[in-house]
Design an enzyme around this catalytic site. Structure first.
Site, short mmCIF file in Angstrom:
data_model
loop_
_atom_site.label_atom_id
_atom_site.label_comp_id
_atom_site.label_asym_id
_atom_site.label_seq_id
_atom_site.Cartn_x
_atom_site.Cartn_y
_atom_site.Cartn_z
N LYS A 126 2.44 -2.94 6.16
CA LYS A 126 2.70 -2.77 4.71
C LYS A 126 4.15 -2.40 4.45
O LYS A 126 4.75 -2.86 3.47
CB LYS A 126 1.75 -1.73 4.12
CG LYS A 126 0.28 -2.18 4.11
CD LYS A 126 0.05 -3.44 3.29
CE LYS A 126 -1.42 -3.78 3.12
NZ LYS A 126 -1.63 -5.02 2.36
N TYR A 182 -1.44 -0.75 10.21
CA TYR A 182 -1.50 -1.08 8.77
C TYR A 182 -0.22 -0.59 8.06
O TYR A 182 0.36 -1.31 7.25
CB TYR A 182 -2.75 -0.41 8.20
CG TYR A 182 -3.06 -0.71 6.76
CD1 TYR A 182 -3.68 -1.90 6.38
CD2 TYR A 182 -2.77 0.23 5.76
CE1 TYR A 182 -4.00 -2.15 5.06
CE2 TYR A 182 -3.10 -0.01 4.44
CZ TYR A 182 -3.71 -1.20 4.09
OH TYR A 182 -4.03 -1.44 2.77
N SER A 198 0.86 -1.19 0.00
CA SER A 198 0.00 0.00 0.00
C SER A 198 0.89 1.23 0.00
O SER A 198 2.00 1.20 0.55
CB SER A 198 -0.88 0.02 1.25
OG SER A 198 -1.49 1.29 1.40
P1 NAP Z 1 -11.46 -6.08 0.62
O1 NAP Z 1 -12.36 -5.65 -0.49
O2 NAP Z 1 -11.80 -5.74 2.03
O3 NAP Z 1 -11.23 -7.67 0.48
C1 NAP Z 1 -10.42 -8.31 1.41
C2 NAP Z 1 -10.22 -9.74 0.99
O4 NAP Z 1 -9.32 -10.36 1.95
C3 NAP Z 1 -11.49 -10.57 0.98
O5 NAP Z 1 -11.42 -11.47 -0.09
C4 NAP Z 1 -11.41 -11.29 2.32
O6 NAP Z 1 -12.11 -12.54 2.32
C5 NAP Z 1 -9.96 -11.55 2.42
N1 NAP Z 1 -9.52 -11.84 3.80
C6 NAP Z 1 -9.79 -11.13 4.92
N2 NAP Z 1 -9.24 -11.73 5.98
C7 NAP Z 1 -8.62 -12.85 5.52
C8 NAP Z 1 -7.88 -13.88 6.13
N3 NAP Z 1 -7.63 -13.89 7.45
N4 NAP Z 1 -7.40 -14.88 5.34
C9 NAP Z 1 -7.65 -14.89 4.01
N5 NAP Z 1 -8.33 -13.93 3.38
C10 NAP Z 1 -8.81 -12.92 4.13
O7 NAP Z 1 -9.99 -5.49 0.42
P2 NAP Z 1 -9.28 -4.82 -0.87
O8 NAP Z 1 -9.56 -3.38 -0.82
O9 NAP Z 1 -9.59 -5.59 -2.09
O10 NAP Z 1 -7.75 -5.01 -0.46
C11 NAP Z 1 -6.97 -6.08 -0.95
C12 NAP Z 1 -5.52 -5.81 -0.60
O11 NAP Z 1 -5.11 -4.56 -1.16
C13 NAP Z 1 -5.25 -5.71 0.91
O12 NAP Z 1 -4.00 -6.26 1.22
C14 NAP Z 1 -5.22 -4.21 1.14
O13 NAP Z 1 -4.48 -3.86 2.28
C15 NAP Z 1 -4.57 -3.74 -0.15
N6 NAP Z 1 -4.84 -2.34 -0.47
C16 NAP Z 1 -6.11 -1.90 -0.70
C17 NAP Z 1 -6.31 -0.56 -1.01
C18 NAP Z 1 -7.66 0.01 -1.29
O14 NAP Z 1 -7.76 1.23 -1.46
N7 NAP Z 1 -8.72 -0.77 -1.38
C19 NAP Z 1 -5.21 0.31 -1.05
C20 NAP Z 1 -3.95 -0.18 -0.81
C21 NAP Z 1 -3.77 -1.51 -0.52
P3 NAP Z 1 -13.67 -12.62 2.79
O15 NAP Z 1 -14.46 -12.02 1.66
O16 NAP Z 1 -13.92 -14.07 2.97
O17 NAP Z 1 -13.77 -11.80 4.03
#
Ligand code: NAP
Length: 249
Positions: free
Chosen positions: A162, A158, A145
């Site tokens: 990261k 977080y 991130s």
């Molecule tokens: P999201 O929509 O909240 O989805 C999270 C995913 O992680 C879901 O598939 C969830 O599964 C899964 N998960 C949660 N806890 C878990 C565990 N203990 N073991 C295995 N899987 C687990 O998140 P996202 O926004 O797509 O983010 C994905 C990645 O990108 C993360 O690492 C996040 O930190 C990073 N990121 C996101 C953003 C952003 O703006 N969105 C920015 C920078 C980085 P369930 O559906 O079963 O709960």
């Protein structure tokens, strides 16, 4: 546009039931990969991702595992090996936030974020690297991130996780390079997913030169490139920002 550069390759995407992980799973499948769609609890959403991939003519399986737990990671990898016998691409995407200002941050919120966002990356990478070392090839892509690069108030846990994942990426890239395994990180900015749905765009947009949140598919495009052979074969230990210009080195 769909291609074939991952034909006969196997990919594991952690946290692939929703958001960025879902988009990554679809993008890798569009290149012909068989995809292990890992999830924690969203069984219906993971099933929908598998069905979508199968409609595209590729293979997929939904596998539940809390990737912060060593025994569950072992079981996940065993299931993938039993089904397809190899792992060519690992995308460490699963992640959570438990935001609070430092003085209000509970130890369990610190630990929970470190356990999944950092220890989960270690556990999956360690397990998959054993398989990839035998294959003498592999691609590991960690979703970090911009918070891990620039810090973010209210996200000490977080940000630390990261930043740790970015350091981990560089150390492991050096360890595995001589065996044909590359390890890179992607650092998204603000991407429209469940994780960011409560964030006010009025407050954030002034900091994003491109003036909008990113789409999960735009992060997936970078992951697809890093998985591509030979296009990305000479890239390792790097961090690629997909952030609308928020962080410029
Ligand atoms: P999201 O929509 O909240 O989805 C999270 C995913 O992680 C879901 O598939 C969830 O599964 C899964 N998960 C949660 N806890 C878990 C565990 N203990 N073991 C295995 N899987 C687990 O998140 P996202 O926004 O797509 O983010 C994905 C990645 O990108 C993360 O690492 C996040 O930190 C990073 N990121 C996101 C953003 C952003 O703006 N969105 C920015 C920078 C980085 P369930 O559906 O079963 O709960």
């Amino acid at each position: 546009m769909a291609g074939t550069h991952l034909q006969d390759k196997v990919a594991i995407v952690t946290g692939a039931s929703r958001g960025i992980g879902r988009a990554v799973a679809l993008a890798l499948a569009a290149e012909g990969a068989s995809v292990a769609v890992n999830y924690a609890s969203s069984i219906a959403a993971a099933g929908e991702v598998v069905a979508t991939i199968e409609e595209m003519g590729a293979k997929a399986v939904a596998l539940s595992a809390d990737v912060s737990q060593a025994d569950q990671v072992d079981a996940l990898l065993k299931a993938v090996m039993a089904k397809w016998g190899r792992v060519d691409v690992l995308v460490n995407n699963a992640g959570i936030t438990r935001d609070n200002l430092l003085l209000r941050m509970k130890p369990e919120d610190w630990q929970g974020v470190i356990d999944l966002n950092l220890t989960g990356v270690f556990l999956c990478t360690r397990g998959v690297s054993k398989i990839m070392l035998k294959q003498k090839a592999g691609r590991i892509i960690n979703i970090a991130s911009v918070s891990g690069l620039m810090g973010n108030a209210g996200q000490a846990n977080y940000t630390a996780a990261k930043a740790g994942a970015i350091g981990f990426t560089k150390a492991v890239a050096k360890e595995l390079a001589s065996r044909g395994i590359t390890v890179n990180a992607v650092a998204p900015g603000f991407i429209a997913t469940d994780m960011t749905k409560d964030i006010s765009s009025d407050e954030i947009l002034p900091y994003i030169p491109l003036g909008r949140f990113g789409q999960a598919s735009e992060v997936a495009g970078m992951v697809r490139f890093l998985a591509a052979d030979p296009a990305a074969a000479y890239i390792t230990g790097q961090v690629f920002n997909v952030d609308g210009g928020m962080v410029m080195a």
